[in-house]
Design a protein around this motif. Structure first.
Motif, PDB file in Angstrom:
ATOM      1  N   ASP A  58      33.079   3.050  12.641  1.00 32.17           N
ATOM      2  CA  ASP A  58      34.549   2.989  12.307  1.00 32.17           C
ATOM      3  C   ASP A  58      35.199   4.350  11.966  1.00 32.17           C
ATOM      4  OD1 ASP A  58      34.464   0.224  12.487  1.00 32.17           O
ATOM      5  OD2 ASP A  58      34.525  -0.110  10.553  1.00 32.17           O
ATOM      6  N   ILE A  59      34.266   5.268  11.465  1.00 32.19           N
ATOM      7  CA  ILE A  59      35.054   6.708  11.018  1.00 32.19           C
ATOM      8  C   ILE A  59      35.247   7.472  12.226  1.00 32.19           C
ATOM      9  CG2 ILE A  59      34.493   8.629   9.926  1.00 32.19           C
ATOM     10  CD1 ILE A  59      32.600   7.376   7.913  1.00 32.19           C
ATOM     11  N   VAL A  60      34.410   7.459  13.320  1.00 27.96           N
ATOM     12  CA  VAL A  60      34.390   8.189  14.317  1.00 27.96           C
ATOM     13  C   VAL A  60      35.438   7.579  15.074  1.00 27.96           C
ATOM     14  CG1 VAL A  60      33.547   9.250  16.463  1.00 27.96           C
ATOM     15  CG2 VAL A  60      32.493   9.571  14.371  1.00 27.96           C
ATOM     16  N   GLY A 118      42.068   2.506  -4.338  1.00 33.09           N
ATOM     17  CA  GLY A 118      40.447   2.906  -4.190  1.00 33.09           C
ATOM     18  C   GLY A 118      40.356   3.328  -2.908  1.00 33.09           C
ATOM     19  N   ARG A 119      41.562   3.300  -2.013  1.00 31.90           N
ATOM     20  CA  ARG A 119      41.473   3.820  -0.558  1.00 31.90           C
ATOM     21  C   ARG A 119      42.514   4.529  -0.172  1.00 31.90           C
ATOM     22  NH1 ARG A 119      39.431  -0.458   3.904  1.00 31.90           N
ATOM     23  NH2 ARG A 119      41.685  -0.723   4.067  1.00 31.90           N
ATOM     24  N   GLN A 120      42.021   5.802   0.191  1.00 30.77           N
ATOM     25  CA  GLN A 120      43.381   6.706   0.233  1.00 30.77           C
ATOM     26  C   GLN A 120      42.906   7.518   1.960  1.00 30.77           C
ATOM     27  OE1 GLN A 120      44.366   7.924  -4.202  1.00 30.77           O
ATOM     28  NE2 GLN A 120      44.192   9.483  -2.722  1.00 30.77           N
ATOM     29  N   GLY A 127      29.124  15.098  -4.082  1.00 30.73           N
ATOM     30  CA  GLY A 127      27.821  14.593  -3.402  1.00 30.73           C
ATOM     31  C   GLY A 127      27.052  15.492  -3.242  1.00 30.73           C
ATOM     32  N   SER A 128      25.784  15.146  -2.773  1.00 29.93           N
ATOM     33  CA  SER A 128      24.715  16.128  -2.424  1.00 29.93           C
ATOM     34  C   SER A 128      23.909  15.943  -1.355  1.00 29.93           C
ATOM     35  CB  SER A 128      23.851  16.048  -3.806  1.00 29.93           C
ATOM     36  OG  SER A 128      22.834  15.056  -3.619  1.00 29.93           O
ATOM     37  N   GLU A 129      23.051  16.832  -0.830  1.00 28.07           N
ATOM     38  CA  GLU A 129      22.351  16.621   0.455  1.00 28.07           C
ATOM     39  C   GLU A 129      21.069  17.587  -0.131  1.00 28.07           C
ATOM     40  OE1 GLU A 129      23.626  14.782   2.371  1.00 28.07           O
ATOM     41  OE2 GLU A 129      25.772  15.036   2.027  1.00 28.07           O
ATOM     42  N   GLY A 281      27.573   6.301  -2.273  1.00 25.19           N
ATOM     43  CA  GLY A 281      26.698   5.540  -1.062  1.00 25.19           C
ATOM     44  C   GLY A 281      25.994   6.696  -0.358  1.00 25.19           C
ATOM     45  N   GLY A 282      25.002   6.719  -0.120  1.00 23.28           N
ATOM     46  CA  GLY A 282      23.928   7.401   0.687  1.00 23.28           C
ATOM     47  C   GLY A 282      22.607   6.980   1.195  1.00 23.28           C
ATOM     48  N   GLY A 283      22.058   7.938   1.427  1.00 17.65           N
ATOM     49  CA  GLY A 283      20.611   7.449   1.891  1.00 17.65           C
ATOM     50  C   GLY A 283      19.736   8.786   2.535  1.00 17.65           C
ATOM     51  N   ARG A 284      18.749   8.353   3.195  1.00 14.81           N
ATOM     52  CA  ARG A 284      17.869   9.446   4.104  1.00 14.81           C
ATOM     53  C   ARG A 284      18.212   9.353   5.299  1.00 14.81           C
ATOM     54  NH1 ARG A 284      13.790  12.460   3.495  1.00 14.81           N
ATOM     55  NH2 ARG A 284      13.649  12.145   1.345  1.00 14.81           N
ATOM     56  N   TYR A 285      18.380  10.764   5.767  1.00 15.19           N
ATOM     57  CA  TYR A 285      18.844  10.913   7.453  1.00 15.19           C
ATOM     58  C   TYR A 285      17.760  12.106   8.014  1.00 15.19           C
ATOM     59  CZ  TYR A 285      21.144  14.552   4.688  1.00 15.19           C
ATOM     60  OH  TYR A 285      21.304  15.642   3.940  1.00 15.19           O
ATOM     61  N   ASP A 286      16.480  11.372   8.139  1.00 11.52           N
ATOM     62  CA  ASP A 286      15.380  12.339   8.630  1.00 11.52           C
ATOM     63  C   ASP A 286      15.595  12.835   9.882  1.00 11.52           C
ATOM     64  OD1 ASP A 286      14.373  12.165   6.259  1.00 11.52           O
ATOM     65  OD2 ASP A 286      12.829  10.552   6.678  1.00 11.52           O
TER      66      ASP A 286
HETATM   67  P1  HAM Z   1      30.640   6.862   2.614  1.00  7.28           P
HETATM   68  O1  HAM Z   1      29.972   5.550   2.207  1.00  7.28           O
HETATM   69  O2  HAM Z   1      31.449   6.768   3.839  1.00  7.28           O
HETATM   70  O3  HAM Z   1      29.450   7.709   2.930  1.00  7.28           O
HETATM   71  O4  HAM Z   1      31.496   7.289   1.408  1.00  7.28           O
HETATM   72  C1  HAM Z   1      31.077   7.673  -0.038  1.00  7.28           C
HETATM   73  C2  HAM Z   1      32.003   7.185  -0.904  1.00  7.28           C
HETATM   74  O5  HAM Z   1      33.115   7.886  -0.672  1.00  7.28           O
HETATM   75  C3  HAM Z   1      32.476   5.761  -0.618  1.00  7.28           C
HETATM   76  O6  HAM Z   1      31.558   4.978  -1.484  1.00  7.28           O
HETATM   77  C4  HAM Z   1      33.769   5.842  -1.578  1.00  7.28           C
HETATM   78  O7  HAM Z   1      33.514   5.747  -2.961  1.00  7.28           O
HETATM   79  C5  HAM Z   1      34.097   7.259  -0.999  1.00  7.28           C
HETATM   80  N1  HAM Z   1      35.477   6.820  -0.047  1.00  7.28           N
HETATM   81  C6  HAM Z   1      35.052   6.600   1.287  1.00  7.28           C
HETATM   82  N2  HAM Z   1      36.362   6.439   1.989  1.00  7.28           N
HETATM   83  C7  HAM Z   1      37.170   6.568   1.148  1.00  7.28           C
HETATM   84  C8  HAM Z   1      38.522   6.495   1.089  1.00  7.28           C
HETATM   85  N3  HAM Z   1      39.213   6.278   2.277  1.00  7.28           N
HETATM   86  N4  HAM Z   1      39.284   6.459  -0.169  1.00  7.28           N
HETATM   87  C9  HAM Z   1      38.684   6.756  -1.191  1.00  7.28           C
HETATM   88  N5  HAM Z   1      37.340   6.866  -1.379  1.00  7.28           N
HETATM   89  C10 HAM Z   1      36.503   6.740  -0.396  1.00  7.28           C
HETATM   90  C11 HAM Z   1      29.457   9.181   3.099  1.00  7.28           C
HETATM   91  O8  HAM Z   1      30.522   9.816   3.256  1.00  7.28           O
HETATM   92  C12 HAM Z   1      28.006   9.834   3.202  1.00  7.28           C
HETATM   93  N6  HAM Z   1      28.543  11.262   3.857  1.00  7.28           N
HETATM   94  C13 HAM Z   1      27.191   9.787   2.220  1.00  7.28           C
HETATM   95  C14 HAM Z   1      26.140  10.584   2.236  1.00  7.28           C
HETATM   96  C15 HAM Z   1      25.760  11.708   2.008  1.00  7.28           C
HETATM   97  N7  HAM Z   1      24.876   9.886   2.949  1.00  7.28           N
HETATM   98  C16 HAM Z   1      24.114  11.012   2.855  1.00  7.28           C
HETATM   99  N8  HAM Z   1      24.579  12.116   2.388  1.00  7.28           N
END
Ligand code: HAM
Length: 419
Positions: A58-60, A118-120, A127-129, A281-286
């Motif tokens: 959905d993101i892309v 809660g959604r903008q 976060g962290s990697e 949210g997160g997880g492993r990305y090997d």
């Molecule tokens: P994500 O689940 O897409 O994961 O986003 C992480 C968190 O960002 C969500 O749980 C939510 O709290 C917040 N978030 C996402 N979209 C929105 C929005 N439109 N408005 C407000 N808050 C939002 C990631 O982004 C991955 N990069 C996480 C990750 C890091 N996985 C491995 N490393």
């Protein structure tokens, strides 16, 4: 009047203290676990996210702010950090300097989603990697970090959900099984889920449609089909969390919305923020580092939505923000003392006191009102007969006590006020 763009929000001064508190907790916790801060640009080449997050997500597919810049390069405001951090890791060969790199970040992100509580469209994540280690100790450590931060904010209504997606080979086998299971009922699925059936079948589990969930009730679960190594790692994560007293639930339907995940995935949800309940949210990305052009290097990470966390804090009334105050308000009794008040306030400010005075030539009464509004600890009256003899009247606003102080000895006065 021009207004802010839909889905973006101004963070006005009264809200800043809770953001600062959240940021300081984030900084402290990551410091204790020896994670180093990384900052990457707000925008990147579009192909980074398309390749990193996955074309079918959905993101892309629907949410990125993508545009052609003046040199016709397609750029995208970052919708998440993982792809950017991995790009920086590869570009600067950080794996050669250190075999394990533990990064953290705090940054705005951009996704063109339908705004709601809660959604903008511009939101903030911390976060962290952790890049370079395949040990499940890291998976557990990151879950604990996220959980600790939320607990330090006083949040109580939290559920930690974990799952394992296995490695791609076992996942492919599982996808075929799921396809087989659903093929008879495909026509009864919602339109969205039918699309996902063809494009990204695991995401069917994310459907909120009741009839879809009914069909999925008896579906085979991935956790029963993952490879041995993933299974063993998952056991280690579960044991470490249990030993660390982090309560968790296994959610075999937790598939996450980004394509790069392997093995452990997790989310922490709040029961106090409505439908957008995932605080992180997160997880492993090997495989991601290699997929983005680097040497094969495992990684694991998470990100948390800061607006959502602050909303949960508000709804749980969990933050105790001390009221803002200033050390000193200088009241100008005689109007012609403007340059003296300016000089005096500068001296105190250089002594590291928080000082305010009146710039608007208001009456003494109005200045006093302002001093009260700003919660001034002390008020200093500049002017009058005392001033002529080199003295000023200092009032302690909490006790009401007044005393004459020497106008020239301001260092001593600063020390007195600091106490
Ligand atoms: P994500 O689940 O897409 O994961 O986003 C992480 C968190 O960002 C969500 O749980 C939510 O709290 C917040 N978030 C996402 N979209 C929105 C929005 N439109 N408005 C407000 N808050 C939002 C990631 O982004 C991955 N990069 C996480 C990750 C890091 N996985 C491995 N490393």
């Amino acid at each position: 009047m021009i207004k802010a763009i839909t889905g973006t929000k101004d963070i006005l001064p009264p809200e800043i203290p809770k953001w600062k508190l959240l940021e300081s907790i984030v900084n402290n916790v990551f410091k204790n676990f020896n994670y180093k801060e990384i900052r990457t640009p707000i925008f990147e080449e579009t192909s980074l996210f398309a390749r990193g997050i996955g074309e079918e997500t959905d993101i892309v597919g629907k949410e990125m702010y993508t545009f052609l810049d003046r040199s016709q390069t397609s750029v995208t405001l970052k919708p998440e950090m993982t792809a950017s951090v991995v790009r920086a890791f590869n570009e600067h060969s950080l794996g050669k300097l250190q075999s394990l790199n533990k990064f953290f970040y705090i940054s705005p992100m951009f996704r063109q989603e339908r705004p709601q509580a809660g959604r903008q469209r511009q939101f903030h994540q911390f976060g962290s990697e952790a890049i370079g280690g395949s040990s499940p100790l890291l998976d557990a450590e990151l879950i604990i970090i996220a959980y600790n931060i939320l607990k330090l904010l006083g949040l109580k209504d939290l559920t930690v959900k974990i799952n394992s997606l296995g490695v791609p080979q076992s996942r492919e086998k599982y996808k075929n099984l799921l396809r087989e299971f659903l093929s008879g009922s495909k026509n009864y699925l919602s339109e969205d889920s039918r699309k996902r059936f063809d494009q990204n079948i695991l995401r069917i589990f994310d459907s909120k449609v009741e009839s879809d969930q009914e069909i999925l009730k008896n579906a085979p679960l991935m956790i029963d089909y993952i490879d041995e190594e993933s299974k063993n790692d998952f056991e280690v994560v579960k044991n470490l969390l249990a030993e660390s007293k982090v309560p968790f639930e296994i959610d075999p339907k937790l598939v996450r919305g980004l394509d790069y995940y392997t093995k452990t995935t997790f989310e922490i949800v709040s029961g106090k923020v409505g439908s957008q309940s995932a605080l992180c949210g997160g997880g492993r990305y090997d495989l991601l580092v290699e997929q983005l052009g680097g040497a094969p290097t495992p990684g694991v990470g998470f990100a948390a939505g800061m607006e959502r966390i602050l909303l949960a804090c508000e709804n749980e009334n969990s933050l105790n923000i001390p009221k803002e105050e200033i050390d000193l308000y200088i009241i100008k009794i005689d109007k012609d003392l403007s340059s003296k008040v300016f000089e005096l306030s500068l001296n105190f400010r250089n002594d590291n006191l928080v000082v305010e005075f009146d710039y608007l030539d208001r009456s003494v009464k109005a200045q006093m009102r302002e001093a009260n509004k700003l919660n001034a600890k002390f008020v200093l009256f500049l002017g009058g007969d005392e001033y002529k003899s080199g003295k000023l009247n200092l009032k302690n606003m909490s006790t009401g006590e007044q005393q004459l102080v020497d106008v020239n000895n301001y260092h001593q006065l600063s020390e007195f006020i600091k106490k």
